[in-house]
Design a protein around this motif. Structure first.
Motif, PDB file in Angstrom:
ATOM      1  N   ALA A  16       0.828  -1.202   0.000  1.00  0.00           N
ATOM      2  CA  ALA A  16       0.000   0.000   0.000  1.00  0.00           C
ATOM      3  C   ALA A  16       0.861   1.250   0.000  1.00  0.00           C
ATOM      4  O   ALA A  16       0.591   2.212  -0.726  1.00  0.00           O
ATOM      5  N   LEU A  20       1.097   4.017  -3.067  1.00  0.00           N
ATOM      6  CA  LEU A  20       0.798   5.429  -2.846  1.00  0.00           C
ATOM      7  C   LEU A  20       1.962   6.313  -3.268  1.00  0.00           C
ATOM      8  O   LEU A  20       1.783   7.364  -3.891  1.00  0.00           O
ATOM      9  N   THR A  32      -6.667  10.009  -3.291  1.00  0.00           N
ATOM     10  CA  THR A  32      -7.030   8.604  -3.143  1.00  0.00           C
ATOM     11  C   THR A  32      -6.235   7.984  -1.993  1.00  0.00           C
ATOM     12  O   THR A  32      -5.026   8.163  -1.901  1.00  0.00           O
ATOM     13  N   HIS A  34      -4.974   4.576  -0.241  1.00  0.00           N
ATOM     14  CA  HIS A  34      -4.744   3.154  -0.459  1.00  0.00           C
ATOM     15  C   HIS A  34      -4.501   2.475   0.894  1.00  0.00           C
ATOM     16  O   HIS A  34      -3.972   3.083   1.815  1.00  0.00           O
ATOM     17  N   CYS A 248     -12.807  -2.222  -3.855  1.00  0.00           N
ATOM     18  CA  CYS A 248     -11.798  -3.276  -3.830  1.00  0.00           C
ATOM     19  C   CYS A 248     -12.163  -4.304  -4.884  1.00  0.00           C
ATOM     20  O   CYS A 248     -13.277  -4.291  -5.432  1.00  0.00           O
ATOM     21  N   THR A 303      -9.197   0.665  -1.748  1.00  0.00           N
ATOM     22  CA  THR A 303      -8.969   2.049  -2.135  1.00  0.00           C
ATOM     23  C   THR A 303     -10.138   2.877  -1.638  1.00  0.00           C
ATOM     24  O   THR A 303     -11.294   2.433  -1.730  1.00  0.00           O
TER      25      THR A 303
END
Length: 308
Positions: A16, A20, A32, A34, A248, A303
């Motif tokens: 993650a 990002l 966004t 993550h 997801c 997300t």
């Protein structure tokens, strides 16, 4: 040694963060978030230690509050409970019939002695009317009668006491010991505290579990949370209570989550001075509770975005 679950969570967290940071470098919208889904596991353990006799569930089973999970060996605990019950019952009912029969025989002897003393007393009273010397023997007869009468009263009183239960304080102590013994017996059986799914069996039947040692790992129905990572440019725009749109792989549309926690510390700090360019690489942990926990599983990448 690191557990498989910990290694899996570390991989997801690293993925993650990497996603990002790449998104930030490539110009992707930093709005966004993550991250991944994580479970707040509950570990079922017994207060006392002992050998695990039986596990009543299997991995993947869904249990309800109050369902029996596992039981420790209870032979000694049952014996102590039985002993406490017998002691309490003995105190509540007084002496046995055989003991009462002995007291009854003592009463009969005392009654016969009193009757004999009464006859002798009456004879001495008759003699004392015509013989002055008999007055001393009359006094002796009166004393003997009084002694026999007292012995009879004492024996009857003992009979009455023998039929009574123990004193209140003795009964209270015995009842407390009995309750404690039953409580200790109940602690050998561990039940579910809430609806949950059995995720892992840590101790197998026949193995010994110490007091407080986890035997089962459970995932409560509502114990799924999201661990998201927000870029530094938007962290000031987030606040607890804000609702995020969540997506997801394979998830149904319309899933949301409510922010419950925002970390005050950066999860990633580049070894450079904080320039405007490098600040975009800073990420902060954000935790959120999904609206439908059953739609997610621990370790699933997700997300999230702010709702319009």
């Amino acid at each position: 040694m690191t557990s498989p679950m910990t290694r899996m969570m570390t991989r997801h967290k690293t993925t993650a963060l990497a996603a990002l940071l790449l998104a930030a470098c490539s110009g992707e919208d930093v709005g966004t978030l993550h991250g991944y889904a994580e479970g707040d596991y509950v570990y079922a353990a017994a207060i006392t230690g002992g050998r695990v006799d039986m596990i009543h569930v299997r991995e993947g089973d869904h249990v309800e509050a109050g369902d029996l999970l596992f039981a420790l060996n209870a032979t000694e605990a049952r014996a102590r409970a039985a002993e406490a019950e017998a002691r309490l019952a003995n105190l509540e009912k007084g002496l046995r019939p055989e003991d009462l029969a002995i007291i009854d025989a003592r009463i009969a002897r005392a009654d016969a002695a009193r009757a004999l003393a009464a006859v002798e007393l009456e004879r001495q009273r008759t003699l004392a009317r015509s013989d002055a010397g008999a007055r001393a023997r009359l006094q002796q007869a009166e004393a003997a009668f009084a002694e026999a009468d007292a012995a009879l009263v004492e024996a009857k009183a003992q009979r009455h006491v023998a039929t009574l239960p123990a004193r209140d304080d003795e009964l209270a102590a015995a009842r407390a010991q009995t309750d404690a013994a039953h409580h200790a017996l109940a602690e050998r059986e561990v039940k579910a505290s809430a609806s949950a799914t059995v995720e892992d069996i840590i101790v197998q039947p026949g193995e010994v579990a110490n007091a407080g040692q986890p035997v089962l790992a459970l995932l409560p129905d509502d114990a799924i949370k999201l661990r998201l990572f927000a870029a530094e440019p938007i962290i000031a725009q987030l606040r607890p209570g804000m609702v995020l749109a969540v997506s997801c792989d394979g998830c149904a549309e319309g899933l949301t989550a409510t922010i419950t926690f925002i970390s005050s510390r950066a999860e990633y700090t580049p070894p450079v001075i904080y320039s405007d360019e490098e600040r975009a690489k800073l990420v902060f942990l954000v935790e959120a509770r999904p609206s439908d926990p059953s739609a997610l599983r621990p370790g699933l990448p997700v997300t999230a975005e702010r709702l319009p």
